[in-house]
Design an enzyme around this catalytic site. Structure first.
Site, PDB file in Angstrom:
ATOM      1  N   THR A  66       7.763   1.219  -0.833  1.00 29.02           N
ATOM      2  CA  THR A  66       6.664   1.940  -0.183  1.00 29.02           C
ATOM      3  C   THR A  66       5.426   1.928  -1.073  1.00 29.02           C
ATOM      4  O   THR A  66       5.497   2.304  -2.242  1.00 29.02           O
ATOM      5  CB  THR A  66       7.085   3.408   0.053  1.00 29.02           C
ATOM      6  OG1 THR A  66       8.335   3.432   0.750  1.00 29.02           O
ATOM      7  CG2 THR A  66       6.034   4.179   0.826  1.00 29.02           C
ATOM      8  N   GLU A  67       4.292   1.496  -0.520  1.00 29.70           N
ATOM      9  CA  GLU A  67       3.005   1.501  -1.232  1.00 29.70           C
ATOM     10  C   GLU A  67       3.065   0.782  -2.591  1.00 29.70           C
ATOM     11  O   GLU A  67       2.344   1.115  -3.519  1.00 29.70           O
ATOM     12  CB  GLU A  67       2.508   2.944  -1.433  1.00 29.70           C
ATOM     13  CG  GLU A  67       2.434   3.779  -0.157  1.00 29.70           C
ATOM     14  CD  GLU A  67       1.365   3.318   0.817  1.00 29.70           C
ATOM     15  OE1 GLU A  67       0.500   2.522   0.407  1.00 29.70           O
ATOM     16  OE2 GLU A  67       1.395   3.747   1.987  1.00 29.70           O
ATOM     17  N   LEU A  68       3.957  -0.208  -2.693  1.00 33.70           N
ATOM     18  CA  LEU A  68       4.161  -0.997  -3.925  1.00 33.70           C
ATOM     19  C   LEU A  68       4.565  -0.135  -5.131  1.00 33.70           C
ATOM     20  O   LEU A  68       4.357  -0.518  -6.278  1.00 33.70           O
ATOM     21  CB  LEU A  68       2.913  -1.818  -4.293  1.00 33.70           C
ATOM     22  CG  LEU A  68       2.545  -2.994  -3.378  1.00 33.70           C
ATOM     23  CD1 LEU A  68       1.417  -3.814  -3.991  1.00 33.70           C
ATOM     24  CD2 LEU A  68       3.730  -3.906  -3.102  1.00 33.70           C
ATOM     25  N   ILE A  69       5.150   1.046  -4.869  1.00 36.02           N
ATOM     26  CA  ILE A  69       5.566   1.935  -5.969  1.00 36.02           C
ATOM     27  C   ILE A  69       6.639   1.244  -6.806  1.00 36.02           C
ATOM     28  O   ILE A  69       7.595   0.665  -6.275  1.00 36.02           O
ATOM     29  CB  ILE A  69       6.062   3.288  -5.412  1.00 36.02           C
ATOM     30  CG1 ILE A  69       4.881   4.076  -4.823  1.00 36.02           C
ATOM     31  CG2 ILE A  69       6.761   4.110  -6.493  1.00 36.02           C
ATOM     32  CD1 ILE A  69       5.285   5.312  -4.028  1.00 36.02           C
ATOM     33  N   TRP A 219      -0.215   0.839  -5.429  1.00 41.57           N
ATOM     34  CA  TRP A 219      -1.436   0.039  -5.209  1.00 41.57           C
ATOM     35  C   TRP A 219      -2.591   0.887  -4.683  1.00 41.57           C
ATOM     36  O   TRP A 219      -3.568   0.363  -4.179  1.00 41.57           O
ATOM     37  CB  TRP A 219      -1.147  -1.155  -4.306  1.00 41.57           C
ATOM     38  CG  TRP A 219      -0.834  -0.874  -2.857  1.00 41.57           C
ATOM     39  CD1 TRP A 219      -0.488   0.303  -2.277  1.00 41.57           C
ATOM     40  CD2 TRP A 219      -0.829  -1.855  -1.803  1.00 41.57           C
ATOM     41  NE1 TRP A 219      -0.254   0.143  -0.935  1.00 41.57           N
ATOM     42  CE2 TRP A 219      -0.461  -1.182  -0.610  1.00 41.57           C
ATOM     43  CE3 TRP A 219      -1.088  -3.218  -1.740  1.00 41.57           C
ATOM     44  CZ2 TRP A 219      -0.351  -1.833   0.619  1.00 41.57           C
ATOM     45  CZ3 TRP A 219      -0.977  -3.860  -0.510  1.00 41.57           C
ATOM     46  CH2 TRP A 219      -0.612  -3.182   0.641  1.00 41.57           C
TER      47      TRP A 219
END
Length: 351
Positions: A66-69, A219
């Site tokens: 999720t969200e490049l975490i 990101w």
């Protein structure tokens, strides 16, 4: 999409049939579970894997959180789940002098390869493409590919990561975004530039170094951290409350409870509570973060009442753990029997 716009799923099936597209795994609920509930994280990744297999007939080999975490701890979990690679942000405070245009590996799970987002080239498309005030406007496919071709030959790969909404939503058709993408392959070929899926990249090149990320990155925003979702006390309290009930929810067989649980975990709920973006517009349906928090906590309180009706809070941890162990053992037994059944079916088919 399955319920409301099945034609989109059909278009993804057409993409899959081209052989030029790779489906990546993620968290089923687009959640922050990797930051607060490892068991839920693993459960959701498995559920997403199963959904992709059902819809498109493929098992994902590459993970995009999720969200490049991303963090070292998350990379260890992802590697343990059998993934060979992961996508994340090429955050400057992590890379320092290093370039995102190489393949790296996790410092705690060396077998997990990492592809890092190239900020400049990704955001030329996601943020700046239709910005009239940008000094490079209008951006043509020819100009864009000439920029990419001008990067040093020694750099291996340029990763462009963006949301699907870039195509037609953030940049409507009138901006020329579709014509731009249609023209890209021709101008790329002129410059000797090719395209690859993540799995293809992992077979073509090797990591040049490992990177260490002790604290989670993403990101989003200038800081490239997780403060947009967990940066204030409202967000932290909401996140704490939902993580407290994870074990109980995973015991539930009630379809509606499981579905609402996924809805409640979407990272957007926590983003709406952020005080970082006040007065900046954005996509929140609330007037302010405090309304977002109050509404979420009211819904969550009601949900907790429903969960406690099935599994009261006064169940001791030992009793809860015993229930969890029983369910886990039953699941493993079913899986073992299923494998045995598959073997027998194959034998019968050969006869």
């Amino acid at each position: 999409m399955e319920i409301y716009t099945p034609e989109v799923i059909d278009s993804f099936k057409e993409l899959a049939a081209t052989g030029n597209v790779e489906f990546l795994s993620e968290t089923y609920a687009h959640s922050l579970s990797s930051l607060g509930d490892p068991e839920e994280f693993k459960h959701q990744v498995k559920k997403q894997e199963d959904k992709i297999k059902t819809l498109f007939g493929v098992k994902p080999k590459v993970f995009r959180n999720t969200e490049l975490i991303y963090s070292d701890d998350i990379s260890a979990m992802v590697s343990e789940m059998g993934y060979k690679g992961m996508l994340t942000e090429g955050a400057k405070h992590i890379l320092g002098w290093k370039s995102p245009n190489y393949m790296y590996s996790s410092c705690v799970a060396p077998k997990l390869s990492l592809l890092l987002k190239n900020d400049r080239f990704s955001e030329d498309l996601s943020n700046r493409f239709s910005d009239y005030s940008w000094n490079e406007y209008p951006l043509t496919a020819d100009k864009y590919m000439s920029w990419i071709a001008a990067t040093p030959d020694s750099e291996q790969i340029i990763n462009l990561f963006m949301n699907y909404e870039v195509l037609g939503s953030l940049h409507p058709a009138s901006t020329g975004i579709f014509e731009f993408f249609k023209a890209l392959p021709r101008f790329a070929a002129d410059k000797g530039i090719s395209f690859s899926t993540p799995s293809e990249v992992f077979t073509l090149i090797k990591p040049v170094d490992s990177i260490s990320v002790p604290y989670p990155i993403s990101w989003v925003d200038e800081e490239r951290d997780c403060s947009s979702w967990l940066g204030n006390v409202l967000q932290q309290e909401a996140f704490r409350k939902i993580n407290e009930i994870g074990e109980r929810v995973r015991l539930s067989q009630t379809r509606r409870i499981r579905q609402d649980w996924y809805y409640l975990q979407s990272s957007d709920h926590f983003y709406y509570m952020s005080t970082k973006h006040m007065g900046q517009g954005g996509f929140s349906p609330y007037d302010n973060p405090y309304d977002a928090f109050n509404n979420y906590m009211n819904v969550l309180s009601d949900f907790i009442v429903r969960v406690n009706a099935e599994f009261p809070e006064n169940i001791e941890n030992e009793e809860l753990n015993s229930l969890l162990s029983t369910i886990k053992n039953q699941g493993e037994e079913i899986e073992s029997l299923q494998k045995e059944l598959d073997k027998l079916k194959k034998k019968a088919a050969k006869k």
